[in-house]
Write a protein that holds these residues in place. Structure first.
Motif, PDB file in Angstrom:
ATOM      1  N   GLY A 128      63.742  73.259 -10.245  1.00  0.00           N
ATOM      2  CA  GLY A 128      63.543  73.224 -11.684  1.00  0.00           C
ATOM      3  C   GLY A 128      63.498  71.836 -12.272  1.00  0.00           C
ATOM      4  O   GLY A 128      63.235  71.672 -13.461  1.00  0.00           O
TER       5      GLY A 128
ATOM      6  N   LYS B 188      54.029  84.303 -25.162  1.00  0.00           N
ATOM      7  CA  LYS B 188      55.056  83.315 -25.475  1.00  0.00           C
ATOM      8  C   LYS B 188      54.542  82.394 -26.569  1.00  0.00           C
ATOM      9  O   LYS B 188      53.432  81.881 -26.485  1.00  0.00           O
TER      10      LYS B 188
ATOM     11  N   ASN C   7      52.903  76.850 -11.653  1.00  0.00           N
ATOM     12  CA  ASN C   7      54.308  76.717 -12.045  1.00  0.00           C
ATOM     13  C   ASN C   7      54.574  75.491 -12.904  1.00  0.00           C
ATOM     14  O   ASN C   7      55.683  75.310 -13.407  1.00  0.00           O
TER      15      ASN C   7
ATOM     16  N   ASN D 163      58.101  73.253 -16.891  1.00  0.00           N
ATOM     17  CA  ASN D 163      58.320  74.110 -15.730  1.00  0.00           C
ATOM     18  C   ASN D 163      58.131  75.561 -16.173  1.00  0.00           C
ATOM     19  O   ASN D 163      58.955  76.118 -16.888  1.00  0.00           O
TER      20      ASN D 163
ATOM     21  N   GLN E 294      58.177  79.368 -16.393  1.00  0.00           N
ATOM     22  CA  GLN E 294      58.898  80.530 -15.892  1.00  0.00           C
ATOM     23  C   GLN E 294      57.929  81.708 -15.792  1.00  0.00           C
ATOM     24  O   GLN E 294      57.089  81.909 -16.671  1.00  0.00           O
ATOM     25  N   ASP E 295      58.063  82.491 -14.745  1.00  0.00           N
ATOM     26  CA  ASP E 295      57.098  83.550 -14.506  1.00  0.00           C
ATOM     27  C   ASP E 295      57.053  84.556 -15.654  1.00  0.00           C
ATOM     28  O   ASP E 295      55.976  85.062 -16.004  1.00  0.00           O
ATOM     29  N   ASP E 296      58.203  84.826 -16.271  1.00  0.00           N
ATOM     30  CA  ASP E 296      58.196  85.815 -17.347  1.00  0.00           C
ATOM     31  C   ASP E 296      57.583  85.264 -18.638  1.00  0.00           C
ATOM     32  O   ASP E 296      57.351  86.007 -19.582  1.00  0.00           O
ATOM     33  N   GLU E 297      57.302  83.965 -18.679  1.00  0.00           N
ATOM     34  CA  GLU E 297      56.610  83.395 -19.830  1.00  0.00           C
ATOM     35  C   GLU E 297      55.103  83.654 -19.783  1.00  0.00           C
ATOM     36  O   GLU E 297      54.455  83.740 -20.825  1.00  0.00           O
TER      37      GLU E 297
END
Length: 353
Positions: free
Chosen positions: A61, A289, A308, A335, A337-340
């Motif tokens: 991260g 987002k 990513n 960075n 995030q996959d859920d973004e």
């Protein structure tokens, strides 16, 4: 002095406090950001004539960006566009010196000016790389689209355009060009490049940016009116072309400066003159987002090849003229995030038509 980027610690021009602030971003406006297709190498083009390169590392991260090289266009003419070769070893750029140039990574060119491989009669606004034929395509304010073999000075193909090029994008064998006058022309670049179709933009005002879908079935175009058009070049079951509003605050309307598609999920980001970054899902017609607005306009952005890392520039775009200049130029790396960025099962906040 450290050469590595560091978190901005509350920088009002960063999306989040943990975003990496890239060192040595240049002394004038940032026109483009591009990632290598084969490594985490980031390149920017600037109005100060510089083409800059950073090596980016991400672990746990934490992101670090180290300056790797800088070359300059002739007479420090502004760099307006850039792209990588398919193998990531070369960077091609176009700018206000009316030249299409090639920089071989890791090699210092004579006088620190990249080798010229092509030319236009007016500034070069867009460049792209066609993987299947190893050709470089360039579009200029001379209303010409030219195709270049890196080994010869004369173009291997030229198309006349109805107006000046404002932006272009290449993905696989799809090339899309947005010009003044709201013209959009698509080309099939499998084999000999040929015109596929042309149409008027689905948006009412001047086109600002254009980007191919990752599956090459269509494109997204953004305009100065704070809207994005999603257009399919071929029929796709269950999907239709549409347009939606974004980068608007109450009665204020802001330009959509850049559209960047995620390489894995097919979702995308828009950046604008309001200093806002939004992540979108065109298939489910929803915003994934919305980041808080930064205090400076955002002219361009790009996802890396893995999806990513998201680089974005914080730099004045002249949308408010010369009397409201926002000083300073910065580049940040977020960075992701996959859920973004991934598609969600349920529809959340939708588009505004």
């Amino acid at each position: 002095m450290s050469t590595f980027g560091a978190p901005p610690a509350g920088n009002p021009n960063a999306l989040t406090p943990s975003d990496c602030c890239v060192p040595q971003p240049g002394n004038d406006g940032i026109s483009c950001l591009k990632w290598s297709p084969t490594a985490n190498i980031l390149v920017s083009g600037n109005w100060d004539g510089g083409l800059r390169c950073w090596q980016v590392q991400e672990q746990g991260g934490q992101i670090q960006a180290m300056p790797a090289a800088q070359v300059n266009h002739q007479n420090n003419a502004p760099v307006l566009s850039a792209c990588f070769s398919a193998d990531g070893t070369k960077v091609f750029s176009g700018g206000c010196d009316k030249a299409v140039r090639m920089y071989q990574l890791g090699q210092a060119p004579p006088n620190n000016v990249p080798n010229q491989i092509g030319a236009h009669d007016q500034p070069v606004k867009g460049v792209g790389y066609i993987r299947s034929s190893n050709l470089v395509v360039s579009g200029g304010w001379d209303s010409k689209l030219k195709f270049w073999d890196q080994r010869q000075q004369q173009p291997v193909g030229v198309f006349d355009l109805p107006e000046r090029v404002y932006d272009l994008d290449v993905h696989e064998n799809l090339l899309v060009v947005a010009t003044a006058g709201r013209h959009i022309i698509a080309y099939d670049c499998s084999g000999q490049p040929r015109e596929h179709s042309r149409r008027e933009s689905p948006l009412k005002y001047q086109s600002r940016c254009i980007s191919c879908f990752p599956d090459s079935t269509g494109f997204a175009v953004g305009s100065i009116e704070g809207r994005v058009g999603i257009h399919y070049l071929q029929k796709v079951a269950g999907k239709e072309s549409f347009a939606f509003k974004c980068h608007r605050q109450d009665s204020s309307v802001y330009s959509v400066n850049g559209i960047a598609f995620h390489p894995g999920h097919g979702t995308f980001a828009t950046v604008g003159s309001d200093g806002v970054v939004n992540f979108w899902d065109k298939d489910n017609k929803q915003r994934l987002k919305g980041f808080n607005a930064t205090q400076r306009t955002i002219p361009c952005a790009a996802f890396n090849a893995q999806g990513n890392l998201f680089a974005y520039a914080s730099s004045y775009d002249w949308s408010k003229g010369s009397t409201n200049v926002q000083p300073g130029n910065e580049i940040f790396i977020h960075n992701v995030q996959d859920d973004e960025i991934r598609q969600k099962n349920k529809k959340a906040a939708g588009y505004k038509r």
